[in-house]
Design a protein around this motif. Structure first.
Motif, PDB file in Angstrom:
ATOM      1  N   ILE A  98       0.854  -1.178   0.000  1.00 38.67           N
ATOM      2  CA  ILE A  98       0.000   0.000   0.000  1.00 38.67           C
ATOM      3  C   ILE A  98       0.895   1.233   0.000  1.00 38.67           C
ATOM      4  CG2 ILE A  98      -1.836   1.250   1.215  1.00 38.67           C
ATOM      5  CD1 ILE A  98      -2.775  -1.435   0.328  1.00 38.67           C
ATOM      6  N   ALA A  99       0.571   2.221  -0.850  1.00 39.58           N
ATOM      7  CA  ALA A  99       1.339   3.459  -0.903  1.00 39.58           C
ATOM      8  C   ALA A  99       0.579   4.578  -0.198  1.00 39.58           C
ATOM      9  CB  ALA A  99       1.613   3.844  -2.351  1.00 39.58           C
ATOM     10  N   PHE A 100       1.316   5.523   0.366  1.00 38.14           N
ATOM     11  CA  PHE A 100       0.717   6.644   1.089  1.00 38.14           C
ATOM     12  C   PHE A 100       1.403   7.946   0.693  1.00 38.14           C
ATOM     13  CE2 PHE A 100       0.455   2.840   3.694  1.00 38.14           C
ATOM     14  CZ  PHE A 100      -0.883   2.806   4.039  1.00 38.14           C
ATOM     15  N   ALA A 118       6.284  10.350   1.184  1.00 43.27           N
ATOM     16  CA  ALA A 118       5.705   9.165   0.541  1.00 43.27           C
ATOM     17  C   ALA A 118       6.135   7.964   1.370  1.00 43.27           C
ATOM     18  CB  ALA A 118       6.167   9.015  -0.901  1.00 43.27           C
ATOM     19  N   ALA A 119       5.313   6.919   1.357  1.00 40.56           N
ATOM     20  CA  ALA A 119       5.637   5.741   2.162  1.00 40.56           C
ATOM     21  C   ALA A 119       4.990   4.504   1.563  1.00 40.56           C
ATOM     22  CB  ALA A 119       5.171   5.927   3.612  1.00 40.56           C
ATOM     23  N   TRP A 120       5.556   3.354   1.931  1.00 35.91           N
ATOM     24  CA  TRP A 120       5.030   2.062   1.475  1.00 35.91           C
ATOM     25  C   TRP A 120       4.962   1.125   2.665  1.00 35.91           C
ATOM     26  CZ3 TRP A 120       6.744  -2.982   1.552  1.00 35.91           C
ATOM     27  CH2 TRP A 120       6.113  -3.888   0.679  1.00 35.91           C
ATOM     28  N   LEU A 121       3.834   0.414   2.756  1.00 35.79           N
ATOM     29  CA  LEU A 121       3.605  -0.563   3.821  1.00 35.79           C
ATOM     30  C   LEU A 121       3.191  -1.872   3.182  1.00 35.79           C
ATOM     31  CD1 LEU A 121       3.436  -0.533   7.056  1.00 35.79           C
ATOM     32  CD2 LEU A 121       0.967  -0.414   6.723  1.00 35.79           C
ATOM     33  N   SER A 122       3.690  -2.975   3.716  1.00 30.27           N
ATOM     34  CA  SER A 122       3.364  -4.279   3.157  1.00 30.27           C
ATOM     35  C   SER A 122       1.881  -4.599   3.324  1.00 30.27           C
ATOM     36  CB  SER A 122       4.203  -5.370   3.826  1.00 30.27           C
ATOM     37  OG  SER A 122       3.881  -5.467   5.207  1.00 30.27           O
ATOM     38  N   THR A 123       1.373  -5.395   2.414  1.00 37.24           N
ATOM     39  CA  THR A 123      -0.022  -5.831   2.491  1.00 37.24           C
ATOM     40  C   THR A 123      -0.277  -6.601   3.777  1.00 37.24           C
ATOM     41  OG1 THR A 123      -0.110  -5.990   0.075  1.00 37.24           O
ATOM     42  CG2 THR A 123      -1.822  -7.150   1.312  1.00 37.24           C
ATOM     43  N   GLU A 124       0.714  -7.380   4.217  1.00 37.79           N
ATOM     44  CA  GLU A 124       0.567  -8.162   5.440  1.00 37.79           C
ATOM     45  C   GLU A 124       0.277  -7.268   6.635  1.00 37.79           C
ATOM     46  OE1 GLU A 124       3.117 -11.383   8.144  1.00 37.79           O
ATOM     47  OE2 GLU A 124       4.065 -10.318   6.481  1.00 37.79           O
ATOM     48  N   LYS A 125       1.032  -6.188   6.782  1.00 35.67           N
ATOM     49  CA  LYS A 125       0.816  -5.277   7.901  1.00 35.67           C
ATOM     50  C   LYS A 125      -0.506  -4.533   7.770  1.00 35.67           C
ATOM     51  CE  LYS A 125       5.569  -4.451   9.415  1.00 35.67           C
ATOM     52  NZ  LYS A 125       6.616  -3.425   9.658  1.00 35.67           N
ATOM     53  N   TRP A 126      -0.792  -4.039   6.576  1.00 38.10           N
ATOM     54  CA  TRP A 126      -2.028  -3.292   6.364  1.00 38.10           C
ATOM     55  C   TRP A 126      -3.248  -4.164   6.629  1.00 38.10           C
ATOM     56  CZ3 TRP A 126      -3.755   1.407   6.216  1.00 38.10           C
ATOM     57  CH2 TRP A 126      -4.966   1.712   5.585  1.00 38.10           C
ATOM     58  N   SER A 127      -3.210  -5.390   6.169  1.00 39.18           N
ATOM     59  CA  SER A 127      -4.358  -6.286   6.331  1.00 39.18           C
ATOM     60  C   SER A 127      -4.555  -6.727   7.770  1.00 39.18           C
ATOM     61  CB  SER A 127      -4.185  -7.523   5.436  1.00 39.18           C
ATOM     62  OG  SER A 127      -4.125  -7.155   4.074  1.00 39.18           O
ATOM     63  N   SER A 128      -3.529  -6.591   8.602  1.00 40.35           N
ATOM     64  CA  SER A 128      -3.658  -6.977  10.013  1.00 40.35           C
ATOM     65  C   SER A 128      -4.414  -5.928  10.833  1.00 40.35           C
ATOM     66  CB  SER A 128      -2.270  -7.197  10.625  1.00 40.35           C
ATOM     67  OG  SER A 128      -1.586  -5.970  10.816  1.00 40.35           O
ATOM     68  N   LEU A 129      -4.660  -4.763  10.240  1.00 42.19           N
ATOM     69  CA  LEU A 129      -5.357  -3.685  10.937  1.00 42.19           C
ATOM     70  C   LEU A 129      -6.859  -3.780  10.734  1.00 42.19           C
ATOM     71  CD1 LEU A 129      -3.040  -0.694   9.952  1.00 42.19           C
ATOM     72  CD2 LEU A 129      -2.989  -2.020  12.069  1.00 42.19           C
ATOM     73  N   THR A 130      -7.606  -3.409  11.738  1.00 43.60           N
ATOM     74  CA  THR A 130      -9.063  -3.328  11.598  1.00 43.60           C
ATOM     75  C   THR A 130      -9.410  -2.100  10.767  1.00 43.60           C
ATOM     76  OG1 THR A 130      -9.360  -1.932  13.561  1.00 43.60           O
ATOM     77  CG2 THR A 130      -9.297  -4.342  13.902  1.00 43.60           C
ATOM     78  N   PRO A 131     -10.620  -2.043  10.198  1.00 42.62           N
ATOM     79  CA  PRO A 131     -11.032  -0.838   9.475  1.00 42.62           C
ATOM     80  C   PRO A 131     -10.904   0.425  10.326  1.00 42.62           C
ATOM     81  CG  PRO A 131     -12.539  -2.621   8.986  1.00 42.62           C
ATOM     82  CD  PRO A 131     -11.624  -3.129  10.065  1.00 42.62           C
ATOM     83  N   PHE A 144       9.189   1.398   3.787  1.00 40.50           N
ATOM     84  CA  PHE A 144       9.912   2.301   2.873  1.00 40.50           C
ATOM     85  C   PHE A 144       9.356   3.705   3.026  1.00 40.50           C
ATOM     86  CE2 PHE A 144       9.743   4.264  -1.492  1.00 40.50           C
ATOM     87  CZ  PHE A 144      11.086   4.624  -1.551  1.00 40.50           C
ATOM     88  N   VAL A 145      10.258   4.698   3.130  1.00 42.93           N
ATOM     89  CA  VAL A 145       9.827   6.085   3.234  1.00 42.93           C
ATOM     90  C   VAL A 145      10.664   6.968   2.312  1.00 42.93           C
ATOM     91  CG1 VAL A 145       9.044   5.845   5.618  1.00 42.93           C
ATOM     92  CG2 VAL A 145      11.349   6.647   5.172  1.00 42.93           C
ATOM     93  N   VAL A 146      10.049   8.059   1.891  1.00 36.42           N
ATOM     94  CA  VAL A 146      10.742   9.095   1.125  1.00 36.42           C
ATOM     95  C   VAL A 146      10.512  10.424   1.822  1.00 36.42           C
ATOM     96  CG1 VAL A 146      10.998  10.270  -1.093  1.00 36.42           C
ATOM     97  CG2 VAL A 146      10.308   7.862  -1.035  1.00 36.42           C
ATOM     98  N   GLU A 147      11.588  11.166   2.028  1.00 35.63           N
ATOM     99  CA  GLU A 147      11.505  12.530   2.530  1.00 35.63           C
ATOM    100  C   GLU A 147      12.114  13.452   1.471  1.00 35.63           C
ATOM    101  OE1 GLU A 147       9.937  13.633   5.058  1.00 35.63           O
ATOM    102  OE2 GLU A 147       9.884  12.075   6.615  1.00 35.63           O
TER     103      GLU A 147
END
Length: 219
Positions: A98-100, A118-131, A144-147
């Motif tokens: 997931i990109a942010f 900008a940032a990137w998070l794995s699907t595994e971590k994102w999917s572990s969160l509740t809505p 991953f992050v970009v500044e």
């Protein structure tokens, strides 16, 4: 510059009290500023504070102080959009993670809340969160992050921020400095690598395969 709200109750202040005091400060002080509350705002209070002051970009450092910044100028904002868009295109095409963009806050292990450009998070971590969790500050450090350095950024403070990203668990971080026309690559347990006006940055580790053409950022 630092400022202290004149709110000194015996218990944590109501968020509206912090807002009322901060409103005066935000109108009269040059930016960025460090705003200290009598007691650090928790994540929910900070999210409410950010919503009430949505003109500003606000982070919380590990000491619980609020770093209040103005919105990006046109050139920086356009460059941020380009970086986040290219990352999101790659995510959509390869269905990886997931990109942010720069409006996303991450609640980190050192008690700070940071919002990279900008940032990137794995699907595994994102999917572990509740809505509900997905709708608040994300309780993970992005892999991953970009500044992107802006005209108001202190280079020393930005370099410390990059070190903090790595200390909090980032696997790869890019600092892009359009003023010096260089990019600095941060990896765990390694010295940062400086690239002078690279034509392209190549992802590795969690974002292996992602590439970012840099000419637009050097113009």
């Amino acid at each position: 510059m630092s400022a202290n709200p004149a709110v000194q109750p015996s218990e944590a202040p109501r968020v509206d009290e912090v807002f009322a005091t901060a409103e005066i400060l935000l109108r009269s002080i040059s930016f960025p500023i460090v705003l200290r509350t009598p007691k650090p705002l928790n994540d929910d209070q900070l999210l409410e504070f950010c919503a009430a002051n949505d003109l500003f970009r606000i982070e919380r450092n590990p000491a619980g102080e609020l770093i209040v910044m103005t919105p990006a100028g046109g050139k920086t904002g356009n460059a941020e959009l380009y970086i986040a868009r290219e990352l999101d295109f790659w995510v959509e095409h390869y269905r990886r993670g997931i990109a942010f963009n720069s409006n996303t806050g991450f609640s980190l292990p050192d008690d700070s809340v940071r919002a990279p450009d900008a940032a990137w998070l794995s699907t595994e971590k994102w999917s572990s969160l509740t809505p509900e969790q997905q709708g608040k500050f994300i309780p993970f450090c992005p892999e991953f992050v970009v500044e992107l350095r802006s005209p108001s950024d202190s280079l020393t403070e930005l370099e410390q921020k990059m070190a903090d990203w790595m200390a909090n668990g980032a696997q790869l971080a890019w600092l892009i400095d359009p003023f010096r026309k260089l990019a600095v690559i941060y990896r765990p347990d390694q010295e940062p690598e400086t690239l002078l006006q690279p034509e392209t940055l190549h992802g590795e580790g969690p974002i292996a395969g992602f590439t970012l053409k840099m000419q637009r950022l050097w113009e």
